[in-house]
Design a protein around this motif. Structure first.
Motif, short mmCIF file in Angstrom:
data_model
loop_
_atom_site.label_atom_id
_atom_site.label_comp_id
_atom_site.label_asym_id
_atom_site.label_seq_id
_atom_site.Cartn_x
_atom_site.Cartn_y
_atom_site.Cartn_z
N GLY A 16 0.79 -1.22 0.00
CA GLY A 16 0.00 0.00 0.00
C GLY A 16 0.83 1.27 0.00
N ARG A 17 0.09 2.36 -0.08
CA ARG A 17 0.67 3.69 -0.03
C ARG A 17 -0.42 4.64 0.41
NH1 ARG A 17 -1.55 6.49 -3.96
NH2 ARG A 17 -2.22 5.49 -5.86
N ALA A 18 -0.03 5.79 0.86
CA ALA A 18 -1.00 6.81 1.24
C ALA A 18 -1.65 7.36 -0.02
CB ALA A 18 -0.31 7.93 2.02
N PRO A 19 -2.98 7.46 -0.06
CA PRO A 19 -3.64 7.98 -1.25
C PRO A 19 -3.39 9.48 -1.43
CG PRO A 19 -5.24 7.61 0.47
CD PRO A 19 -3.93 7.10 0.98
N GLU A 20 -3.37 9.90 -2.67
CA GLU A 20 -3.25 11.32 -2.99
C GLU A 20 -4.58 12.00 -2.70
OE1 GLU A 20 -0.44 12.81 -3.97
OE2 GLU A 20 0.59 10.88 -3.83
N PRO A 21 -4.59 13.28 -2.36
CA PRO A 21 -5.85 13.99 -2.10
C PRO A 21 -6.84 13.89 -3.26
CG PRO A 21 -4.00 15.31 -1.35
CD PRO A 21 -3.42 14.13 -2.08
N ALA A 22 -6.38 13.94 -4.50
CA ALA A 22 -7.28 13.84 -5.65
C ALA A 22 -7.94 12.47 -5.72
CB ALA A 22 -6.53 14.13 -6.94
N GLU A 23 -7.19 11.42 -5.34
CA GLU A 23 -7.76 10.07 -5.32
C GLU A 23 -8.87 9.97 -4.28
OE1 GLU A 23 -4.29 6.98 -6.43
OE2 GLU A 23 -3.87 8.25 -4.70
N LEU A 24 -8.63 10.54 -3.11
CA LEU A 24 -9.65 10.52 -2.07
C LEU A 24 -10.88 11.32 -2.48
CD1 LEU A 24 -7.63 10.87 1.24
CD2 LEU A 24 -8.85 8.87 0.40
#
Length: 192
Positions: free
Chosen positions: A38-46
């Protein structure tokens, strides 16, 4: 009978508690290192998936829908499954109809159609569901404007708004659904 003291048991627990708490805090970091997943999602993805709408309208986007435009979108995107007039085509449910009347005990009559006009508690839920899950073969493909239009059409077809009315992020939560009084608010969704 011998009397047992709490101190011998309490002491090991008091010593272990800080270690246990420290272990919980470091667990996430350790899992990321151990598994590399995993990775931390980007704000645009959220932002793309943060589209839930609450009964009071929180989460509704800007836009306006009118029944006349919604009828066109409905015929193009929805009628093949839900019928030309929202009567439903098996296995897809009927969307239009006020019978049995709102307040009908659906648990005692599982065969009764649960339409927008007699069963759904909130108009905002209709928007949320259509935007998130419809059309079935391409969910989430309708724009916000198309979603507002389809919702306006369905509300008008069920006699819940006039055919000349429009729906917006401020007017949609004010539409009183006939079955609303038969639902109990779920406490976790009330306070957002």
């Amino acid at each position: 009978m011998r009397r047992l003291h709490a101190l011998p048991l309490a002491l090991p627990l008091a010593l272990l508690l800080p270690l246990m708490l420290a272990g919980c805090a470091g667990e996430r970091a350790r899992d990321e290192v151990m598994f590399g997943l995993g990775r931390a999602p980007e704000p645009a993805e959220l932002a793309r998936i943060d589209i839930d709408v609450t009964p009071n309208g929180d989460g509704l986007p800007e836009g306006t829908g009118v029944p006349a435009r919604g009828e066109i979108v409905y015929r193009e995107q929805c009628a093949s499954c839900h019928g030309a007039n929202g009567e439903g085509i098996r296995p897809s449910p009927a969307l239009v109809g006020r019978t049995p009347a709102a307040g009908h005990v659906f648990a005692l009559d599982p065969g009764a159609p649960q339409t927008i006009g007699n069963y759904w508690p909130y108009a905002t839920t209709v928007f949320d569901y259509v935007r998130r899950a419809m059309p079935l073969k391409n969910p989430g493909s309708l724009s916000n404007a198309q979603t507002y239009d389809v919702v306006a059409y369905l509300l008008a077809a069920n006699g819940l708004i006039a055919p000349t009315d429009s729906v917006t992020r401020t007017s949609l939560p004010r539409v009183v659904m006939p079955a609303q009084r038969f639902f109990v608010p779920e406490y976790r969704s009330v306070a957002r």
